[in-house]
Design a protein around this motif. Structure first.
Motif, PDB file in Angstrom:
ATOM      1  N   PHE A  51       0.826  -1.205   0.000  1.00 54.14           N
ATOM      2  CA  PHE A  51       0.000   0.000   0.000  1.00 54.14           C
ATOM      3  C   PHE A  51       0.859   1.254   0.000  1.00 54.14           C
ATOM      4  CE2 PHE A  51      -2.263   3.295   2.457  1.00 54.14           C
ATOM      5  CZ  PHE A  51      -3.306   3.526   1.576  1.00 54.14           C
ATOM      6  N   ALA A  52       1.988   1.214   0.733  1.00 58.69           N
ATOM      7  CA  ALA A  52       2.838   2.395   0.839  1.00 58.69           C
ATOM      8  C   ALA A  52       3.869   2.480  -0.280  1.00 58.69           C
ATOM      9  CB  ALA A  52       3.547   2.393   2.193  1.00 58.69           C
ATOM     10  N   MET A  53       4.205   1.358  -0.925  1.00 62.96           N
ATOM     11  CA  MET A  53       5.240   1.348  -1.959  1.00 62.96           C
ATOM     12  C   MET A  53       4.702   1.485  -3.359  1.00 62.96           C
ATOM     13  SD  MET A  53       7.835  -1.693  -0.752  1.00 62.96           S
ATOM     14  CE  MET A  53       8.893  -1.365  -2.162  1.00 62.96           C
ATOM     15  N   LEU A  54       3.469   1.044  -3.589  1.00 57.55           N
ATOM     16  CA  LEU A  54       2.982   0.873  -4.951  1.00 57.55           C
ATOM     17  C   LEU A  54       2.953   2.180  -5.743  1.00 57.55           C
ATOM     18  CD1 LEU A  54       1.806  -0.974  -7.106  1.00 57.55           C
ATOM     19  CD2 LEU A  54      -0.453  -0.653  -6.078  1.00 57.55           C
ATOM     20  N   THR A  55       2.351   3.214  -5.177  1.00 60.01           N
ATOM     21  CA  THR A  55       2.169   4.460  -5.930  1.00 60.01           C
ATOM     22  C   THR A  55       3.500   5.074  -6.333  1.00 60.01           C
ATOM     23  OG1 THR A  55       0.057   4.919  -4.848  1.00 60.01           O
ATOM     24  CG2 THR A  55       1.194   6.775  -5.851  1.00 60.01           C
ATOM     25  N   LEU A  56       4.395   5.251  -5.375  1.00 57.18           N
ATOM     26  CA  LEU A  56       5.664   5.904  -5.683  1.00 57.18           C
ATOM     27  C   LEU A  56       6.524   5.044  -6.603  1.00 57.18           C
ATOM     28  CD1 LEU A  56       7.380   8.368  -5.269  1.00 57.18           C
ATOM     29  CD2 LEU A  56       8.288   7.356  -3.177  1.00 57.18           C
ATOM     30  N   SER A  57       6.497   3.720  -6.417  1.00 55.95           N
ATOM     31  CA  SER A  57       7.260   2.842  -7.303  1.00 55.95           C
ATOM     32  C   SER A  57       6.777   2.971  -8.744  1.00 55.95           C
ATOM     33  CB  SER A  57       7.134   1.384  -6.841  1.00 55.95           C
ATOM     34  OG  SER A  57       7.710   1.197  -5.576  1.00 55.95           O
ATOM     35  N   LEU A  58       5.471   3.047  -8.914  1.00 53.13           N
ATOM     36  CA  LEU A  58       4.921   3.232 -10.259  1.00 53.13           C
ATOM     37  C   LEU A  58       5.311   4.576 -10.854  1.00 53.13           C
ATOM     38  CD1 LEU A  58       1.274   1.805 -10.283  1.00 53.13           C
ATOM     39  CD2 LEU A  58       3.137   1.242 -11.840  1.00 53.13           C
ATOM     40  N   VAL A  59       5.198   5.632 -10.046  1.00 55.02           N
ATOM     41  CA  VAL A  59       5.529   6.969 -10.545  1.00 55.02           C
ATOM     42  C   VAL A  59       6.986   7.034 -10.995  1.00 55.02           C
ATOM     43  CG1 VAL A  59       5.852   9.379  -9.858  1.00 55.02           C
ATOM     44  CG2 VAL A  59       3.751   8.187  -9.250  1.00 55.02           C
ATOM     45  N   VAL A 178       6.089   5.512   6.353  1.00 54.08           N
ATOM     46  CA  VAL A 178       7.455   6.007   6.432  1.00 54.08           C
ATOM     47  C   VAL A 178       8.386   5.134   5.598  1.00 54.08           C
ATOM     48  CG1 VAL A 178       9.437   6.312   7.957  1.00 54.08           C
ATOM     49  CG2 VAL A 178       7.205   7.107   8.680  1.00 54.08           C
ATOM     50  N   LEU A 179       8.382   3.836   5.871  1.00 54.53           N
ATOM     51  CA  LEU A 179       9.349   2.936   5.271  1.00 54.53           C
ATOM     52  C   LEU A 179       9.061   2.623   3.809  1.00 54.53           C
ATOM     53  CD1 LEU A 179       9.926   0.362   8.168  1.00 54.53           C
ATOM     54  CD2 LEU A 179      11.271   2.375   7.569  1.00 54.53           C
ATOM     55  N   GLY A 180       7.779   2.482   3.463  1.00 52.88           N
ATOM     56  CA  GLY A 180       7.435   2.118   2.092  1.00 52.88           C
ATOM     57  C   GLY A 180       7.960   3.080   1.045  1.00 52.88           C
ATOM     58  N   PRO A 181       7.624   4.371   1.128  1.00 52.02           N
ATOM     59  CA  PRO A 181       8.148   5.318   0.137  1.00 52.02           C
ATOM     60  C   PRO A 181       9.665   5.456   0.175  1.00 52.02           C
ATOM     61  CG  PRO A 181       6.213   6.217   1.222  1.00 52.02           C
ATOM     62  CD  PRO A 181       6.591   4.974   1.977  1.00 52.02           C
ATOM     63  N   LEU A 182      10.262   5.391   1.368  1.00 56.84           N
ATOM     64  CA  LEU A 182      11.724   5.469   1.451  1.00 56.84           C
ATOM     65  C   LEU A 182      12.367   4.281   0.749  1.00 56.84           C
ATOM     66  CD1 LEU A 182      12.349   6.677   5.119  1.00 56.84           C
ATOM     67  CD2 LEU A 182      12.587   7.985   3.012  1.00 56.84           C
ATOM     68  N   LEU A 183      11.830   3.081   0.984  1.00 54.65           N
ATOM     69  CA  LEU A 183      12.361   1.892   0.339  1.00 54.65           C
ATOM     70  C   LEU A 183      12.170   1.965  -1.171  1.00 54.65           C
ATOM     71  CD1 LEU A 183      13.591  -0.928   0.569  1.00 54.65           C
ATOM     72  CD2 LEU A 183      11.292  -1.836   0.979  1.00 54.65           C
TER      73      LEU A 183
END
Length: 437
Positions: A51-59, A178-183
């Motif tokens: 949930f925290a990684m998907l959006t930024l990883s796609l962008v 916190v961790l998802g977007p940073l990772l």
């Protein structure tokens, strides 16, 4: 708002039976000594990272392959909208048929569709194929957060530790943000643009299957053989609809900042600072979340939400005016410190607004609202960054929080909590099985 800090003292190994003698407001330490809790907390934490990684990883991936923040934001928005639409359905199905039954096929679908989306992006496939692959990717994001809340209910029903569990889960959500977007940022900028999505898919598969394997801690399914069980939607509760509006505004902060920080750091030739700036925002978010969850507030949650949300809107309104790294880091820190109290208070209000049998679904509505707000913000912020000045995307968090605050103030009377039933033990997001003679 007067408050007292919660005590962490108490007997270890609390089993969750109603007869336990525990302090009226026990702390995190005692909660984490609950027997069997770590068996679902660890895999649950890994499985909720998508949930925290998907959006930024796609962008970040699609900005690399298409060269446009607008296109990247639009595809990411489709995943957010799909998740927001399907999350409540997943919550309701888990209530009726069991978490394992819903989770295993969802995890498999999400892994396959996420990998397909990655392959299409790297192959420079037409934009419409990316939109098509984004639909199942977002729709199948596992609803681990609400499921973990439901499992706490199984362990703790009838004890004061339920309140602590609600706060702990909100803090865990903050740590995920916190961790998802940073990772995702670190993987996409230092390893490979596709590394974020690939890691997200792997965490979903491994964490989701391990979480589903812990069958002994999941809530029992409510069967309707001897008793008539009503299946009214949590959306029918007026207060839930108000909270959805508030959580849409919070989602606009996450989405707007993710795109705008990436564009800002690229415009000054320092893309690596994106992780630092987002980390500063996330640090404020996490710090205030821990403090907020460890405090026994005397002010009513409704009042705390309005006051806290006003602070969030005020700080978010200053983002667009920040034109240096130092100022942006400072304002971002303040915004982060205001996000966590709003989220925690909103989740806490669910306990008093929604009947136990619909609480898991209520949590998924709020989770979906954050995703939908994030999706809309990513789309709008991406267009603003492409068409106007660097940093124009920061107008999105300002607009989103101000609109949500106006809704919250106008409809705050609907957040009045219902009387607590004395015949059914309160739970944290689960449906209680009733034995009928």
């Amino acid at each position: 708002m007067a408050s007292t800090v919660a005590s962490g003292r108490g007997p270890s190994g609390i089993s969750g039976s109603p007869g336990n003698s525990v302090p009226s407001r026990p702390g995190y330490g005692q909660l984490l000594r609950t027997r069997g809790a770590w068996t679902f907390l660890i895999p649950g934490f890994a499985a909720r990272q998508p949930f925290a990684m998907l959006t930024l990883s796609l962008v970040l991936l699609l900005r690399h392959t298409t060269g446009s923040y607008g296109a990247a934001g639009a595809v990411a928005a489709v995943t957010g909208v799909s998740m927001a639409l399907f999350a409540p359905l997943a919550g309701r199905l888990a209530d009726r048929h069991g978490q394992r039954t819903v989770l295993i096929p969802g995890v498999l679908v999400h892994t396959v569709s996420g990998l397909s989306l990655t392959v299409l992006a790297l192959g420079h496939a037409p934009l419409w194929t990316l939109f098509a692959a984004a639909v199942p990717t977002g729709a199948s994001v596992p609803q681990i957060g609400p499921m973990v809340r439901a499992r706490w209910g199984v362990k703790l029903q009838g004890t004061p530790l339920m309140t602590t569990a609600a706060a702990f889960e909100s803090v865990t959500d903050e740590l995920t943000f916190v961790l998802g977007p940073l990772l995702a940022t670190a993987l996409c900028t230092t390893v490979d643009p596709a590394a974020g999505l690939l890691t997200e898919a792997a965490l979903t598969l491994v964490g989701g299957l391990l979480f589903a394997a812990r069958r002994g801690t999941q809530p029992s399914v409510v069967l309707g053989g001897h008793a008539r069980v009503e299946h009214a939607s949590a959306l029918s509760v007026p207060g839930v609809r108000v909270l959805i509006a508030a959580f849409l505004g919070i989602g606009s902060v996450f989405g707007g900042m993710q795109v705008s920080l990436a564009a800002f750091t690229e415009s000054i030739g320092e893309p690596g600072l994106n992780g630092v700036l987002y980390g500063t925002f996330a640090a404020g978010n996490m710090l205030s979340g821990v403090v907020c969850g460890a405090v026994a507030w005397k002010a009513a949650p409704r009042r705390r939400l309005v006051v806290g949300y006003a602070a969030l809107a005020l700080t978010a309104s200053g983002l667009w005016a920040a034109h240096s790294v130092a100022v942006l880091a400072g304002v971002g820190l303040l915004v982060g410190m205001c996000v966590a109290p709003a989220l925690i208070t909103g989740y806490t209000l669910v306990d008093g607004l929604v009947p136990t049998r619909a609480r898991t679904e209520a949590f998924t509505w709020l989770t979906g609202a954050v995703a939908l707000g994030q999706a809309a913000a990513v789309t709008v912020a991406g267009q603003l960054e492409d068409r106007f000045w660097d940093g124009a995307g920061f107008l999105v968090p300002m607009g989103g929080t101000l609109l949500a605050l106006a809704t919250l103030v106008a409809l705050r009377s609907r957040l009045a909590t219902r009387p607590v039933s004395r015949t059914v033990a309160r739970g944290v997001g689960h449906r209680v099985s009733l034995t009928v003679d």
